[in-house]
Structures are given as structure tokens and as C-alpha cells.
Design a protein around this motif. Structure first.
Motif, PDB file in Angstrom:
ATOM      1  N   ASP A   8       5.785 -13.379  -8.113  1.00 14.22           N
ATOM      2  CA  ASP A   8       6.598 -12.400  -8.833  1.00 14.22           C
ATOM      3  C   ASP A   8       5.894 -11.042  -8.825  1.00 14.22           C
ATOM      4  OD1 ASP A   8       7.515 -10.764 -11.081  1.00 14.22           O
ATOM      5  OD2 ASP A   8       8.456 -12.539 -11.929  1.00 14.22           O
ATOM      6  N   ALA A  25       6.028  -9.407  -5.313  1.00 14.24           N
ATOM      7  CA  ALA A  25       7.385  -9.040  -4.884  1.00 14.24           C
ATOM      8  C   ALA A  25       8.016  -7.963  -5.753  1.00 14.24           C
ATOM      9  CB  ALA A  25       8.274 -10.283  -4.879  1.00 14.24           C
ATOM     10  N   PRO A  45       9.203  -4.680  -7.824  1.00 11.58           N
ATOM     11  CA  PRO A  45       9.298  -3.284  -7.376  1.00 11.58           C
ATOM     12  C   PRO A  45       8.128  -2.423  -7.839  1.00 11.58           C
ATOM     13  CG  PRO A  45      10.988  -3.804  -9.031  1.00 11.58           C
ATOM     14  CD  PRO A  45      10.378  -5.091  -8.624  1.00 11.58           C
ATOM     15  N   THR A  56       5.087  -3.060  -7.453  1.00  5.25           N
ATOM     16  CA  THR A  56       4.025  -3.093  -6.440  1.00  5.25           C
ATOM     17  C   THR A  56       4.410  -2.132  -5.324  1.00  5.25           C
ATOM     18  OG1 THR A  56       3.467  -5.387  -6.963  1.00  5.25           O
ATOM     19  CG2 THR A  56       2.756  -4.564  -4.819  1.00  5.25           C
ATOM     20  N   PRO A  75       5.915  -1.495   1.076  1.00  4.40           N
ATOM     21  CA  PRO A  75       7.176  -1.839   1.751  1.00  4.40           C
ATOM     22  C   PRO A  75       7.382  -3.359   1.759  1.00  4.40           C
ATOM     23  CG  PRO A  75       5.858  -0.321   3.085  1.00  4.40           C
ATOM     24  CD  PRO A  75       4.976  -0.798   1.972  1.00  4.40           C
ATOM     25  N   ASP A  76       8.640  -3.765   1.858  1.00  8.36           N
ATOM     26  CA  ASP A  76       8.963  -5.191   1.850  1.00  8.36           C
ATOM     27  C   ASP A  76       8.259  -5.946   2.975  1.00  8.36           C
ATOM     28  OD1 ASP A  76      10.549  -4.798  -0.340  1.00  8.36           O
ATOM     29  OD2 ASP A  76      12.449  -4.855   0.743  1.00  8.36           O
ATOM     30  N   ARG A  77       8.076  -5.301   4.114  1.00  2.54           N
ATOM     31  CA  ARG A  77       7.407  -5.969   5.243  1.00  2.54           C
ATOM     32  C   ARG A  77       5.993  -6.400   4.865  1.00  2.54           C
ATOM     33  NH1 ARG A  77       3.923  -3.616   8.609  1.00  2.54           N
ATOM     34  NH2 ARG A  77       4.561  -1.543   7.914  1.00  2.54           N
ATOM     35  N   GLN A  78       5.266  -5.540   4.172  1.00  6.69           N
ATOM     36  CA  GLN A  78       3.901  -5.883   3.769  1.00  6.69           C
ATOM     37  C   GLN A  78       3.893  -6.896   2.632  1.00  6.69           C
ATOM     38  OE1 GLN A  78       3.321  -1.476   4.383  1.00  6.69           O
ATOM     39  NE2 GLN A  78       1.234  -2.057   3.823  1.00  6.69           N
ATOM     40  N   LYS A  79       4.839  -6.771   1.723  1.00  6.22           N
ATOM     41  CA  LYS A  79       4.944  -7.768   0.650  1.00  6.22           C
ATOM     42  C   LYS A  79       5.204  -9.160   1.220  1.00  6.22           C
ATOM     43  CE  LYS A  79       6.647  -4.718  -3.030  1.00  6.22           C
ATOM     44  NZ  LYS A  79       7.763  -4.440  -3.965  1.00  6.22           N
ATOM     45  N   THR A  80       6.092  -9.235   2.201  1.00  4.26           N
ATOM     46  CA  THR A  80       6.397 -10.525   2.831  1.00  4.26           C
ATOM     47  C   THR A  80       5.158 -11.110   3.496  1.00  4.26           C
ATOM     48  OG1 THR A  80       8.687  -9.858   3.213  1.00  4.26           O
ATOM     49  CG2 THR A  80       7.861 -11.697   4.516  1.00  4.26           C
ATOM     50  N   ILE A 113       2.864 -12.415   0.726  1.00  4.65           N
ATOM     51  CA  ILE A 113       3.385 -13.635   0.109  1.00  4.65           C
ATOM     52  C   ILE A 113       3.184 -14.834   1.030  1.00  4.65           C
ATOM     53  CG2 ILE A 113       5.544 -14.788  -0.563  1.00  4.65           C
ATOM     54  CD1 ILE A 113       6.386 -12.029  -1.765  1.00  4.65           C
ATOM     55  N   ASP A 154      -1.998  -1.637   5.824  1.00  2.00           N
ATOM     56  CA  ASP A 154      -1.220  -1.637   7.062  1.00  2.00           C
ATOM     57  C   ASP A 154      -2.128  -1.301   8.250  1.00  2.00           C
ATOM     58  OD1 ASP A 154       1.124  -2.107   8.447  1.00  2.00           O
ATOM     59  OD2 ASP A 154       1.844  -0.038   8.269  1.00  2.00           O
TER      60      ASP A 154
END
Length: 303
Positions: free
Chosen positions: A132, A135, A137, A139, A142-147, A150, A206
Motif C-alpha cells: 500500500d 503504490a 499516490p 510516493t 512513476p507507476d513503472r518504477q512502483k511496479t 512491488i 531510475d
């Protein structure tokens, strides 16, 4: 080697920041899409997390991120998420069905302070909350790095990582593994989360695939050193210094590298692991000074 005052202060400052963030995240306010936060469960979660400690894993996330000039706020939140996973594992490891410990960091374990069912639920909740945090907002990634984070944390935590290592550890009480088995067990149970902490810095920044591989390898080396130092402490330290019971591995007949090869071998191996870890950081020059000192701290810690 004793750590320098500046390193010690740096470690403490990061631990304080992590503690503050975790305290806020585990507050009573109900979050978006949550229905309620049961008071007793939340108290057990806080008991399992807000109990001091060096916060070494979040420190590694922050320092590896800083090495590659990544976002410090993102690193702090990912470090807090990682600490939730680590603390969940301690809450569950302490249960009677696992290691059956009454003390952790100098205070009663969660199942003693509350009860076994609440301790299980507190661990479950901390593990879930970790993902949580990443993921959310808040944090700033970008979603790519969060994925990517995770996925890496899930694999470091689950049946192919830490939880699988705990399963091997339980099996080792009935049949002691050989040296290769011990190395695998320790790489999973202890090393996987430390490896993630270092690799996460490259993901947050990144950075290049080469940086990610290098920091992952650094994490693997210091993860091995951490467990080897832990096994030495289990043999030589007293319970008051450790804040938990010591000598339990030997009492249960668990195999360790220290038991196989002896204290002198372990001390030499720690020196070699630190040298290998330092070598991996050479391309970063003076920027890696804190991480070099962290490797030495891990190998020479006394608690």
C-alpha cells in the motif's frame, strides 16, 4: 572497527525519520477506501514496528538512492514499506509455532503483549500495508518504477525469498542442512530483503541496469555478512545486549556456518565479504563512503 560519530549520527537520523513516518502512517485516521482501523489491531501493529531498532534496511534504501541521486522522499517511503515487511516477519517468527520468543528489542513480543491471533493479524496487516505504501499516490514515483519495486519486494519477501527461507529454517531443526543448504537458507531468510534494500535505490533513481546489478550484488554480499555476524552474536553475545534470547540456534541443533567452520573462520570470512562489497562500490568513488562504512558496520556490529 568502530563506526565514526558522523556515521552513527547519520544512521540515527535516518532511523528517526523512518520512525516518524511509520508512526504517522500507522495512525488512527482511516485512509481512503479503508472502512475502519480496529484499535487493538492497530496497537499491535505499532507495538511490532515502533520499538526502536537501527532501521538498517531503510537506511540502505536511502543511501543507495542518494548514491545515484534519486528522490529522497520516495526512498524514505520505500524504506518504511520495507521495514513493515521486516517487522511482520519478526512478529510471525516470534510466534510459538515458529521460534517461540518472548522478547524482541528488549520488550515483550507481540503475541505476549497481545495474543497469538492478534499477532498473526498484525503481521498479515503489516505485510499488506507495505505494498500500500509503495503504490500510494504519496510516493513520488512513476507507476513503472512502483511496479518494479512491488515486484522485487514481493519476490524478496515470499516463498522464493524470506518466507521460503523461514520454511527452510524450520526444517533445519529436524535435519541440519549442509553448507550449501545453509547458504541458500540464509540468502533467502535474511539476505533477500537486504538485497532488495540496495537494489531498490537503483530502481528509485531510475538508474542503469549496470547500477542495478552492482547494487544488487552489493546487497547480496552485505546480506551474507549480516547473517554471519548474527550467527557470531548468537554464539558470543548476551541476551541483554541483543534485546532477545541468544544461543537458541545451538540449543535447537540448527546448522550455521559458524558452527561448521568456527569463530576464527567466520571472522576471516566477514573481512572478505566486506572487501568484496567495497570493491563493488569502487566505480562510485568518494560518493560511496557511507555505504562502505555501512558494510563495515554490519560485519562488526555488537547487537
Amino acid at each position: 572497527m568502530k563506526e565514526t560519530p558522523s556515521f552513527s549520527a547519520h544512521l540515527k537520523a535516518n532511523a528517526f525519520a523512518v520512525e516518524e513516518l511509520l508512526s504517522a502512517l500507522l495512525g488512527p485516521a482511516v485512509g481512503a477506501d479503508e472502512i475502519a482501523r480496529p484499535a487493538n489491531l492497530l496497537a499491535a501493529m505499532r507495538h511490532g514496528v515502533l520499538n526502536g531498532g537501527k532501521r538498517l534496511r531503510p537506511f540502505l534504501v536511502s543511501e543507495c538512492t542518494a548514491l545515484l541521486e534519486g528522490d529522497a522522499d520516495a526512498a524514505l517511503r520505500v524504506g518504511a514499506a520495507l521495514e513493515c515487511v521486516h517487522c511482520y516477519s519478526l512478529v510471525h517468527d516470534d510466534l510459538p509455532a515458529m521460534d517461540d520468543d518472548d522478547m524482541r528489542r528488549g520488550q515483550p513480543t507481540v503475541h505476549i503483549a497481545f495474543d497469538e491471533a492478534t499477532a498473526i493479524l498484525a503481521g498479515d496487516s503489516l505485510l499488506t500495508f507495505a505494498f500500500d505504501i509503495i503504490a500510494a499516490p504519496e510516493t513520488p514515483l512513476p507507476d513503472r518504477q512502483k511496479t518494479a519495486l512491488i515486484l522485487a519486494l514481493a519476490r524478496a519477501s515470499g516463498h522464493g525469498g524470506m518466507a521460503g527461507g523461514q520454511a527452510l529454517d524450520l526444517a533445519a531443526e529436524k535435519r541440519a542442512p549442509g553448507e550449501a543448504g545453509i547458504v541458500t537458507l540464509q540468502a533467502m531468510k535474511t539476505g533477500a530483503l537486504i538485497r532488495f534494500a540496495c537494489e531498490a535505490g537503483a530502481v528509485i533513481a531510475d538508474a542503469s541496469d549496470e547500477d542495478r546489478r552492482r547494487l544488487r550484488a552489493f546487497g547480496e554480499k552485505i546480506g551474507l555478512a549480516f547473517q554471519l555476524a548474527d550467527d557470531l552474536l548468537d554464539l558470543t553475545a548476551d541476551a541483554e545486549a541483543m534485546g532477545k534470547a541468544t544461543g537458541k540456534d545451538a540449543a535447537r541443533g540448527k546448522g550455521t556456518l559458524v558452527a561448521l567452520h568456527g569463530q576464527a573462520w567466520a571472522e576471516r570470512e566477514l573481512e572478505e565479504l566486506v572487501a568484496q562489497a567495497e570493491n563493488l562500490l569502487q566505480p562510485y568513488g568518494a560518493r560511496s563512503a557511507i555505504l562502505v562504512e555501512t558494510a563495515r558496520f554490519i560485519a562488526n556490529r555488537r547487537s
